[in-house]
Design an enzyme around this catalytic site. Structure first.
Site, mmCIF file in Angstrom:
data_model
loop_
_atom_site.group_PDB
_atom_site.id
_atom_site.type_symbol
_atom_site.label_atom_id
_atom_site.label_comp_id
_atom_site.label_asym_id
_atom_site.label_seq_id
_atom_site.Cartn_x
_atom_site.Cartn_y
_atom_site.Cartn_z
ATOM 1 N N ASN A 288 2.335 -122.859 97.062
ATOM 2 C CA ASN A 288 1.321 -122.556 98.496
ATOM 3 C C ASN A 288 0.095 -122.088 97.804
ATOM 4 O O ASN A 288 0.018 -120.684 97.705
ATOM 5 C CB ASN A 288 1.766 -121.850 99.411
ATOM 6 N N LYS B 23 -2.759 -121.583 99.368
ATOM 7 C CA LYS B 23 -3.481 -120.828 100.410
ATOM 8 C C LYS B 23 -5.084 -121.137 100.209
ATOM 9 O O LYS B 23 -5.558 -122.469 99.858
ATOM 10 C CB LYS B 23 -3.262 -119.339 100.393
ATOM 11 N N HIS C 137 3.725 -121.117 108.396
ATOM 12 C CA HIS C 137 3.594 -120.205 107.721
ATOM 13 C C HIS C 137 2.967 -118.746 108.305
ATOM 14 O O HIS C 137 2.579 -118.988 109.315
ATOM 15 C CB HIS C 137 2.412 -120.265 106.277
ATOM 16 N N GLU D 142 1.070 -116.553 107.989
ATOM 17 C CA GLU D 142 -0.246 -116.390 108.173
ATOM 18 C C GLU D 142 -0.668 -117.170 109.148
ATOM 19 O O GLU D 142 -1.761 -116.959 109.752
ATOM 20 C CB GLU D 142 -1.042 -116.574 106.708
ATOM 21 N N GLU E 145 10.827 -116.789 104.643
ATOM 22 C CA GLU E 145 10.158 -115.973 103.965
ATOM 23 C C GLU E 145 9.693 -114.692 104.805
ATOM 24 O O GLU E 145 8.922 -114.561 105.626
ATOM 25 C CB GLU E 145 8.616 -116.597 104.041
ATOM 26 N N GLY F 18 3.129 -111.673 99.294
ATOM 27 C CA GLY F 18 1.824 -111.154 98.955
ATOM 28 C C GLY F 18 1.734 -109.801 98.670
ATOM 29 O O GLY F 18 0.863 -108.912 98.440
ATOM 30 N N SER G 13 6.866 -113.017 97.174
ATOM 31 C CA SER G 13 6.638 -112.297 95.967
ATOM 32 C C SER G 13 7.525 -112.931 94.746
ATOM 33 O O SER G 13 8.254 -112.222 94.031
ATOM 34 C CB SER G 13 6.672 -110.823 96.085
#
Ligand code: PEP
Length: 258
Positions: free
Chosen positions: A9, A11, A97, A99, A169, A175, A215
Site C-alpha cells: 500500500n 498510500k 483502511h 486511514e 491491521e 506506520g 509495521s
C-alpha cells in the site's frame, strides 16, 4: 492450502518516475505470471495505476487501487469507480483502511457496500479491520474485530468470502514501528477465522486469506508469516523501498513453497 499474498500500500506517495522504477524492480524479480500459492499486489495512488500496470505487465505482480466509490458513475466529484478500475486492469482494491475510516469517516456499512460493488465488477477486495490502542488496552479487541468483520461481510456469500482478502491491521501498529507480536497477530487471525466459520462454514473460513498489516518489515516478516493463520501481509512504509519489499515478498514465498 491458502495462498500467501503480499500487498504493498503505497498510500499518497511516489512520483510517476518513482512508481515506474519501483514497480519494474518488483516485477522483474517475478517474471513468471504464476507461482502456485503465492501472489504479489502493488497498490499505488490512482494517477500511477496505468504506469504501474504497464511496468509489471506479464509478471506475477498484479495491481490494485487503495479505495473506490460504491456507485458505478455519476456526480461524485473526486471519486473513482469500480468499472474504471476494472477497465484499467486492476485486479484488487483496498477497502476500509484505517486511514479511510479515521480521516474520511468510512463506516463498516459503507465498506460493505464498496466490497459488494468491487465483486460486481470482478475486482477482489482487500478489506481491512483492526482495533485502536485504546480498544486493545481496555480488552475490547475481539468485540471491535467481531463488529467490524460482521459489518464488512454482511450479505456476502461464501464464494465471495473464499475469493476476497481480509487484512487484520491493528491501528496502533500502522506506520508506528510497533508491530503486533506474531502471537498477537495469530490470536486475532484465529478469532476472525472462527467467526467466519460461525457465519459461514469451516471450509469457507479455511479458504479465507487473512493478511496481517502494521509495521511489517524485512526483519520481522518471516516470523509473522510463520504463524499458521497469517497468510501474508499488507505492507505500507516498507513497500516503498524495493529492497525491503522484495525481502518481505521472499519471506512469503518461502512459506508458500515450504
Ligand atoms: C498500511 O498502511 O496498511 C500499513 C500496514 O502501514 P505500515 O506497514 O507502514 O505500518
Amino acid at each position: 492450502m491458502r495462498p500467501y499474498v503480499v500487498a504493498g500500500n503505497w498510500k499518497m506517495n511516489t512520483t510517476p518516475g518513482q512508481a515506474k522504477a519501483l514497480a519494474e524492480a518488483i516485477g522483474k524479480e517475478y517474471p513468471a505470471p504464476e507461482i502456485e500459492g503465492f501472489g504479489v499486489i502493488l497498490c499505488p495512488p490512482f494517477p500511477m495505476l496505468a504506469e504501474v500496470l504497464e511496468a509489471v505487465a506479464g509478471s506475477l505482480v498484479t495491481v490494485g487501487a487503495q479505495n473506490m466509490h460504491e456507485q458505478d458513475f455519476g456526480a461524485f466529484t473526486g471519486e473513482v469507480s469500480a468499472p474504471m478500475l476494472n477497465s484499467l486492469g486492476c485486479s484488487h482494491v483496498i477497502l476500509g483502511h484505517s486511514e479511510r475510516r479515521q480521516y474520511f469517516a468510512e463506516s463498516d456499512e459503507l465498506i460493505n457496500a464498496k466490497a459488494k460493488q468491487a465483486f460486481a465488477h470482478l475486482i477482489t477486495p482487500i478489506v481491512c479491520v483492526g482495533e485502536t490502542l485504546a480498544h486493545r488496552e481496555t480488552g475490547a479487541t475481539n468485540d471491535v474485530i467481531e463488529k467490524q468483520v460482521r459489518g464488512v461481510l454482511e450479505g456476502l456469500d461464501a464464494l465471495q468470502i473464499r475469493d476476497m482478502i481480509l487484512a487484520y491491521e491493528p491501528v496502533w501498529a500502522i506506520g508506528t514501528g510497533k508491530t503486533a507480536t506474531p502471537e498477537q497477530a495469530e490470536e486475532v487471525h484465529v478469532y476472525i477465522r472462527k467467526l467466519v466459520a460461525e457465519l459461514y462454514d469451516e471450509e469457507t473460513a479455511d479458504a479465507l486469506v487473512i493478511q496481517y498489516g502494521g509495521s511489517v518489515k524485512a526483519d520481522n516478516a518471516a516470523e509473522l508469516f510463520a504463524q499458521p493463520n497469517v497468510d501474508g501481509g499488507l505492507i505500507g512504509g516498507a513497500s516503498l523501498k524495493a529492497e525491503d519489499f522484495l525481502a518481505i515478498i521472499a519471506a512469503a514465498k518461502s512459506r508458500a513453497s515450504a
